[in-house]
Design a protein around this motif. Structure first.
Motif, short mmCIF file in Angstrom:
data_model
loop_
_atom_site.label_atom_id
_atom_site.label_comp_id
_atom_site.label_asym_id
_atom_site.label_seq_id
_atom_site.Cartn_x
_atom_site.Cartn_y
_atom_site.Cartn_z
N GLY A 186 46.90 -33.29 -27.61
CA GLY A 186 46.16 -34.40 -28.21
C GLY A 186 47.13 -35.52 -28.53
N PRO A 187 46.73 -36.43 -29.40
CA PRO A 187 47.62 -37.55 -29.78
C PRO A 187 48.97 -37.05 -30.28
N GLY A 188 50.02 -37.72 -29.84
CA GLY A 188 51.37 -37.36 -30.24
C GLY A 188 52.06 -36.39 -29.30
N LYS A 189 51.34 -35.82 -28.35
CA LYS A 189 51.91 -34.82 -27.45
C LYS A 189 52.37 -35.43 -26.13
N ARG A 190 53.45 -34.86 -25.61
CA ARG A 190 53.98 -35.23 -24.29
C ARG A 190 53.73 -34.04 -23.36
N VAL A 191 52.95 -34.29 -22.32
CA VAL A 191 52.46 -33.20 -21.48
C VAL A 191 52.95 -33.38 -20.05
N GLY A 192 53.41 -32.28 -19.46
CA GLY A 192 53.75 -32.27 -18.05
C GLY A 192 52.78 -31.39 -17.29
N VAL A 193 52.39 -31.81 -16.11
CA VAL A 193 51.51 -31.04 -15.24
C VAL A 193 52.23 -30.83 -13.92
N ILE A 194 52.52 -29.59 -13.59
CA ILE A 194 53.23 -29.27 -12.35
C ILE A 194 52.21 -28.97 -11.26
N GLY A 195 52.27 -29.73 -10.18
CA GLY A 195 51.37 -29.56 -9.06
C GLY A 195 50.14 -30.44 -9.20
N LEU A 196 49.87 -31.25 -8.18
CA LEU A 196 48.68 -32.09 -8.22
C LEU A 196 47.73 -31.64 -7.10
N GLY A 197 47.14 -30.47 -7.34
CA GLY A 197 46.10 -29.97 -6.44
C GLY A 197 44.79 -29.92 -7.20
N GLY A 198 43.95 -28.94 -6.86
CA GLY A 198 42.67 -28.83 -7.53
C GLY A 198 42.81 -28.61 -9.03
N LEU A 199 43.68 -27.67 -9.43
CA LEU A 199 43.89 -27.43 -10.85
C LEU A 199 44.68 -28.57 -11.49
#
Length: 370
Positions: free
Chosen positions: A186-199
């Motif tokens: 949520g607000p204040g968080k730094r998020v990484g997402v590995i892989g840009l496929g369906g998920l």
């Protein structure tokens, strides 16, 4: 076979070669009817990586014949006298990757089900396909015309969400939404997402919808960078194009969601992207298992390494509410159900941008029973 005036037919995998585009169309016998069940006339079904893993027995021996598909959307054509959730004939519903569990209906106590965490049931977890119900019936998925499931695991779909958008949310969507919500994104968080496929594309969109300050998409190349930014990412790391990618981004994230399903990804480097007390969530499940993990990133940054399994019916309802509120729209391509064999080949080749949805061309809505 089923005692109804409609046939349960679908694409059946007969052996491991079915994952190579060799499914055959045929009739199957649904579970024996119980008054808690519903029959669904299928409008569409998303294609998930789990389907291919299961068709080729990648996660263990498959019980052939297997009708895959666990992102099922359609309308109820038959409802038992003891259905749950207020479902009735004519309702548009969705069924995700789980269609039943023990729910403390066996002689074994299940604390997990008692707490409503049904997707983690250890006593008798039933997948939407390739599973066995408590009454001995086999579960068949959504690459089909009709499906029979316990009503408890069918979720009404809000009118605001088109069927082809709702379908991939039922597995890919909730598999990424649930852990992000659970771990406080949520607000204040730094998020990484590995892989840009369906998920991964859902991961980026949920992180944005939940209000994360920074959303970094991590991929091997920059070929999907513009798509990621359009989905809500605020930054992009192309690991194969920048030899300094880790040095530039070490300890820069609070939460990393890894959707990659690879046994040779740079897993330990990914762990090093996390800051002190960071959380690494693995949801991709490669046939060969994850790479060997080195302990130092975990020790020196007190990292929490965890995973997450699909979502409960309530998780799905919660996800739908957020999707409506924040207007989350997955990137999908509709494909005729008759072309399912070619579609799974294209899926495995990495062609979707970013989710395929099989559509029954002869589908017509069912009138609501008043």
């Amino acid at each position: 076979m089923s005692g109804t005036d409609y046939k349960f037919e679908g694409w059946l995998g007969l052996d491991k070669s079915s994952a190579e585009g060799n499914m055959v169309w045929g009739e199957f016998e649904p579970k024996t009817w119980e008054e808690t069940d519903i029959d669904i006339k299928i409008e569409c079904c998303g294609i998930c990586g789990s389907d291919i893993h299961t068709l080729r027995s990648g996660w263990g021996p498959t019980q052939y014949p297997c009708c895959a598909g666990h992102e099922v959307v359609g309308t109820v054509v038959r409802a038992g006298t003891q259905v749950e959730g207020g479902i009735k004939v004519g309702d548009r519903v969705g069924v995700g990757a789980q269609s039943d569990c023990c729910r403390n209906r066996t002689d074994k106590e299940c604390k997990i089900c008692a707490e409503g965490k049904y997707n983690y049931c250890r006593v008798h977890h039933v997948g939407t396909y390739n599973g066995v119900y408590l009454n001995g019936g086999k579960s068949y998925g959504g690459y089909a015309t009709y499906q029979r499931v316990p009503s408890f695991f069918a979720v009404k779909i809000p009118d605001e969400i088109p069927s082809s958008f709702a379908a991939p949310m039922l597995c890919a969507g909730v598999t990424t939404y649930a852990p992000l919500k659970f771990h406080g994104v949520g607000p204040g968080k730094r998020v990484g997402v590995i892989g840009l496929g369906g998920l991964g594309h859902f991961g980026v969109m949920w992180a944005k919808a939940l209000g994360a300050d920074h959303i970094i998409c991590i991929s091997r190349s920059s070929s999907k960078k513009e798509d990621a930014l359009a989905m809500g990412a605020t930054g992009f790391i192309a690991t194969a194009e920048d030899p300094e990618w880790l040095a530039k981004n070490r300890s820069s994230l609070d939460v990393v969601l890894c959707t990659a399903s690879s046994s040779d990804m740079p897993f330990n480097e990914y762990l090093s992207l996390l800051d002190l007390d960071g959380i690494f969530i693995q949801v991709g499940a490669p046939d060969e298992g994850l790479p060997q993990i080195q302990q130092y990133a975990l020790i020196f940054n007190r990292i929490k390494l965890t995973g997450s399994l699909i979502g409960s019916p309530e998780d799905i309802r919660d996800m739908f509410r957020l999707a409506v509120e924040k207007k989350v729209e997955p990137w999908v391509k509709e494909i005729s159900m008759k072309d399912a064999n070619q579609a799974i080949l294209d899926f495995e080749a990495g062609k979707p941008r970013y989710r395929y949805v099989l559509k029954n061309e002869d589908y017509t809505p069912v009138a609501t029973k008043l």
